[in-house]
Design an enzyme around this catalytic site. Structure first.
Site, PDB file in Angstrom:
ATOM      1  CE  LYS A 240      -7.661  41.540  45.765  1.00 23.27           C
ATOM      2  NZ  LYS A 240      -6.432  42.291  45.622  1.00 23.27           N
ATOM      3  NE  ARG A 274      -8.165  45.738  39.975  1.00 22.67           N
ATOM      4  CZ  ARG A 274      -8.607  44.487  40.127  1.00 22.67           C
ATOM      5  NH1 ARG A 274      -8.933  44.040  41.321  1.00 22.67           N
ATOM      6  NH2 ARG A 274      -8.706  43.695  39.090  1.00 22.67           N
TER       7      ARG A 274
HETATM    8  C1  7PM Z   1      -8.635  35.784  41.417  1.00 21.47           C
HETATM    9  C2  7PM Z   1      -7.684  36.171  42.345  1.00 21.47           C
HETATM   10  C3  7PM Z   1      -9.262  36.690  40.607  1.00 21.47           C
HETATM   11  C4  7PM Z   1      -7.352  37.485  42.461  1.00 21.47           C
HETATM   12  C5  7PM Z   1      -8.935  38.001  40.742  1.00 21.47           C
HETATM   13  C6  7PM Z   1      -7.980  38.392  41.653  1.00 21.47           C
HETATM   14  C7  7PM Z   1      -5.606  43.644  42.182  1.00 21.47           C
HETATM   15  C8  7PM Z   1      -5.290  43.954  40.870  1.00 21.47           C
HETATM   16  C9  7PM Z   1      -6.284  42.025  40.947  1.00 21.47           C
HETATM   17  C10 7PM Z   1      -5.225  44.552  43.215  1.00 21.47           C
HETATM   18  C11 7PM Z   1      -4.327  45.942  41.489  1.00 21.47           C
HETATM   19  C12 7PM Z   1      -8.909  40.526  42.282  1.00 21.47           C
HETATM   20  C13 7PM Z   1      -7.661  39.820  41.868  1.00 21.47           C
HETATM   21  N1  7PM Z   1      -6.233  42.448  42.205  1.00 21.47           N
HETATM   22  N2  7PM Z   1      -4.668  45.087  40.515  1.00 21.47           N
HETATM   23  N3  7PM Z   1      -5.730  42.933  40.105  1.00 21.47           N
HETATM   24  N4  7PM Z   1      -4.595  45.672  42.810  1.00 21.47           N
HETATM   25  N5  7PM Z   1      -3.689  47.062  41.189  1.00 21.47           N
HETATM   26  O1  7PM Z   1      -9.368  40.218  43.406  1.00 21.47           O
HETATM   27  O2  7PM Z   1      -5.438  44.343  44.406  1.00 21.47           O
HETATM   28  O3  7PM Z   1      -9.492  41.300  41.545  1.00 21.47           O
HETATM   29  S1  7PM Z   1      -6.951  40.529  40.411  1.00 21.47           S
END
Ligand code: 7PM
Length: 295
Positions: A240, A274
């Site tokens: 992130k 995750r």
């Molecule tokens: C762009 C920005 C692409 C953010 C992907 C993301 C989470 C999630 C995501 C989390 C849960 C990523 C995010 N993040 N589900 N889905 N917790 N439960 O970094 O932190 O994967 S998408």
């Protein structure tokens, strides 16, 4: 097992046993390290398909790789929650994720979670073989709460301030830990009222979703306060932008920092991590577990 499947819709192929979140978390505790949820993005920007259909073949290969590396759950997502991302229709999202869920189900036994906020996608994904629902909107969209209760699957409830398109513009809290904890507890209670068993609900503070670096760090440092509510906690910190804010690394150079954050979350009681980099994370968790065991 029986509590999670009571009231469930028929599982069409009879080949998708109900996933018991409580049992899985207990098993991980016995093993000595948290459940590892491997991320499988099937958004068009993650596979070069020009945007009409996800490249199911490439996604399935990646899923099998994640399973082989030790993922306990594979999280399939077809709607980008990236700040500024385009909205996706239910049909579009299903066209991306359902073939992948079907193929992964046929080829490996690792439980699949569906990363979506849409009730219709939740239902069709579970009918296709997904074992749990992961919702960044914590089942606030129309029909989502009742759908998950009727499906009889476990759910991950995540906190997000604002909407993906604008959430990083000016995140603001008086007390981020108290506000995030309070929101998640309210959503968990709403789930229980709708009929989702208490022990089939996991909570997630939603790192990066409407949070500054300071907010993210406060939530991570105090993750134990969230775990102390009695629900399993999921932490999603992998690759992130909070890492870039601290050490200025491009996305593909964030593996080491992501592993460090995963260990920090595990040390503060996270039950599910995750992650993109399953092999690296599992190596680090396994040696950390041996240090904790002392033998
Ligand atoms: C762009 C920005 C692409 C953010 C992907 C993301 C989470 C999630 C995501 C989390 C849960 C990523 C995010 N993040 N589900 N889905 N917790 N439960 O970094 O932190 O994967 S998408």
């Amino acid at each position: 097992m029986s509590t999670a499947s009571e009231g469930a819709l028929p599982r069409p192929h009879g080949r998708c046993p109900a996933f018991d979140l409580r049992a899985a978390v207990a098993g991980a505790r016995t093993r000595g390290w948290p459940l590892v949820m491997g991320i499988l993005n099937v958004t068009p920007d993650s596979f070069s398909d020009g945007g009409r259909f996800a490249d199911a073949g490439g996604a399935v290969e990646q899923a099998l790789r994640l399973a082989q590396q030790g993922a306990d759950i594979i999280d399939v997502g077809g709607e980008s929650t990236r700040p500024g991302a385009m909205a996706v229709s239910e049909e579009q999202e299903c066209a991306r994720v359902l073939p992948v869920i079907d193929a992964v189900r046929a080829r490996c036994g690792v439980p699949i979670s569906i990363d979506t906020s849409k009730a219709g996608v939740m239902r069709r994904a579970v009918e296709t073989g997904a074992a749990l629902v992961n919702d960044v909107r914590a089942l606030r969209d129309a029909g989502a709460l009742d759908t998950v209760a009727a499906l009889g699957v476990p759910v991950v409830l995540m906190h997000m301030q604002g909407e993906p398109r604008t959430m990083q513009q000016a995140p603001r809290y008086d007390d981020v830990v108290r506000e995030v904890t309070g929101f998640l507890l309210e959503r968990a209670r709403a789930c229980e009222t709708a009929g989702v068993p208490h022990d089939q609900i996991a909570l997630d503070p939603g790192f990066g979703f409407g949070k500054t670096l300071a907010h993210n760090l406060a939530l991570l440092k105090n993750l134990r306060a969230l775990a102390d509510l009695g629900y399993p906690v999921l932490a999603g910190l992998s690759r992130k932008s909070m890492i870039a804010q601290m050490i200025d690394r491009a996305v593909d150079a964030r593996v080491h920092a992501s592993v460090a954050l995963a260990l920090a979350a595990a040390a503060r009681g996270a039950a599910i991590l995750r992650v993109h980099d399953v092999a690296a994370t599992v190596d680090a968790l396994r040696v950390t577990a041996r240090v904790q065991a002392g033998d």
